[in-house]
Every structure is written in structure tokens, then in C-alpha cells.
Write a protein that holds these residues in place. Sequence first.
Motif, PDB file in Angstrom:
ATOM      1  N   ASP A  32       0.838  -1.201   0.000  1.00 23.31           N
ATOM      2  CA  ASP A  32       0.000   0.000   0.000  1.00 23.31           C
ATOM      3  C   ASP A  32       0.875   1.255   0.000  1.00 23.31           C
ATOM      4  O   ASP A  32       1.604   1.510   0.956  1.00 23.31           O
ATOM      5  CB  ASP A  32      -0.904  -0.011   1.230  1.00 23.31           C
ATOM      6  CG  ASP A  32      -1.841   1.187   1.278  1.00 23.31           C
ATOM      7  OD1 ASP A  32      -1.990   1.879   0.243  1.00 23.31           O
ATOM      8  OD2 ASP A  32      -2.421   1.424   2.358  1.00 23.31           O
ATOM      9  N   SER A  34      -0.579   4.299  -0.504  1.00 25.18           N
ATOM     10  CA  SER A  34      -1.515   5.419  -0.385  1.00 25.18           C
ATOM     11  C   SER A  34      -1.031   6.485   0.589  1.00 25.18           C
ATOM     12  O   SER A  34      -1.432   7.648   0.509  1.00 25.18           O
ATOM     13  CB  SER A  34      -2.901   4.914   0.044  1.00 25.18           C
ATOM     14  OG  SER A  34      -2.838   4.295   1.321  1.00 25.18           O
ATOM     15  N   ASP A  35      -0.162   6.091   1.541  1.00 25.37           N
ATOM     16  CA  ASP A  35       0.359   7.048   2.513  1.00 25.37           C
ATOM     17  C   ASP A  35       1.768   7.530   2.153  1.00 25.37           C
ATOM     18  O   ASP A  35       2.433   8.184   2.950  1.00 25.37           O
ATOM     19  CB  ASP A  35       0.367   6.445   3.914  1.00 25.37           C
ATOM     20  CG  ASP A  35       1.184   5.151   3.992  1.00 25.37           C
ATOM     21  OD1 ASP A  35       1.533   4.602   2.930  1.00 25.37           O
ATOM     22  OD2 ASP A  35       1.464   4.694   5.121  1.00 25.37           O
TER      23      ASP A  35
END
Length: 213
Positions: A32, A34-35
Motif C-alpha cells: 500500500d 496510499s500514505d
Amino acid sequence: MFTGIIQSVGRIRRLEPRGGDLRLHVDTDGLDLSDVQLGDSIAVSGVCLTAVALETQGFAADVSNETLSLTTLGQLRPGDPVNLEKALRLADRLGGHLVSGHVDGLGKVVSMTPDARSQRWIFEVPAGVAHYIAAKGSVCIDGTSLTVNEVAGHRFGVNLIPHTVEHTTFHAKRAGDAVNIEVDVIARYVERLIGGGQASGIDVDFLKQHGFA
């Protein structure tokens, strides 16, 4: 900073020559992002790189000739697996040990021997790296935080449990392969302090008596 706990095994998608060095395109295999923002750090097989582009299934990072010559990144080819870890946040658990992503030198896989369900691995490192490695201390190999079992000269051993082998690039390693080595940063600071012990007021004899020198 990083912890040495691998979050995903990605693959090199493309190596793009740029102005004499290289831009690395990495498929993160579901990690991930996304951050993650442009300019954030991501460790690629133990090497701290800066994300300069976020892509559909991964990211891109520029790699200098210095890094290419001193780490295993210069040996990578499209399709090769790499260990990935996003930078540590202050609220995160420190499951491994503090890792900077600054490789101290290249090591070599000497052997792998079955030990019940685990494996015992032996690595060889240059003299300039070996004296920082201590039994029961921490070492970072290709970005993975490991505990040192024993040390003999320029060689040391570690134990790899099945989970570590399966969820890192160790499953693809063979005897003779090169690996990125980062020693415990505390060992470096202790040596620096001892080197200037009298000037800094440090009791060198005390450190020696307690196994720090």
C-alpha cells in the motif's frame, strides 16, 4: 529510518538509464503506497531510496553511480525480487532494530543448512564490516533485521525461520550471491566514542569491561 521488517517482496520492472546513472522502476506487489508521497523514503533490499514518481503498481527512484557501485542494486535485472519497507513512523512498532538504509558493505552467502524447520545461514563480510558484528547483536541483511548467532573471523551465522525465508528475497538466494550489509548503528557510535574517549570524558575501561570494546 526503518525497522528491518520486510513489508513486501517487489520486483524490478524496468531500469532506465538517465544522464549517466539509473532510474529504478519497482513493482511493489500490492504494498500500500496510499500514505507515500513524492520525496518519501523506501528501502529497497536495505538501500534507502527516494520515491521520485508514484506509479500504478509501484514507484520509481533515482540511483546514483555511488549507490550502484557499492550495493547489490547495480546487479539487478528486470524481474529480480527486492525486499521493500516504507520508512518508519514514530507511532509504529519497532519490531526489528533501527535501520538507516545506508549500506556498510557487500557480504556473500557462504552456505545454507537445514536446522529442523529453520535454516542456518553463514555470510562472509569484509574486515571493515566484520568487526562491528557481534554474537547476539543485530545485523541488517538486504533490509532484513536478523540476530547474529555466532561470529568467526570474517564470517557470521544467522537463523532464518520459515516465515522469513518465504516472505523475503532469501528464498531466491544461493551460495555465492552478494547481499547488502548494514551493521547496528549503535556499534558505530560506540566505536566513535571510544576513539575519542579521553577527549569526551568516556571511561573506556568501563566500556571494555562490559563488552562494548
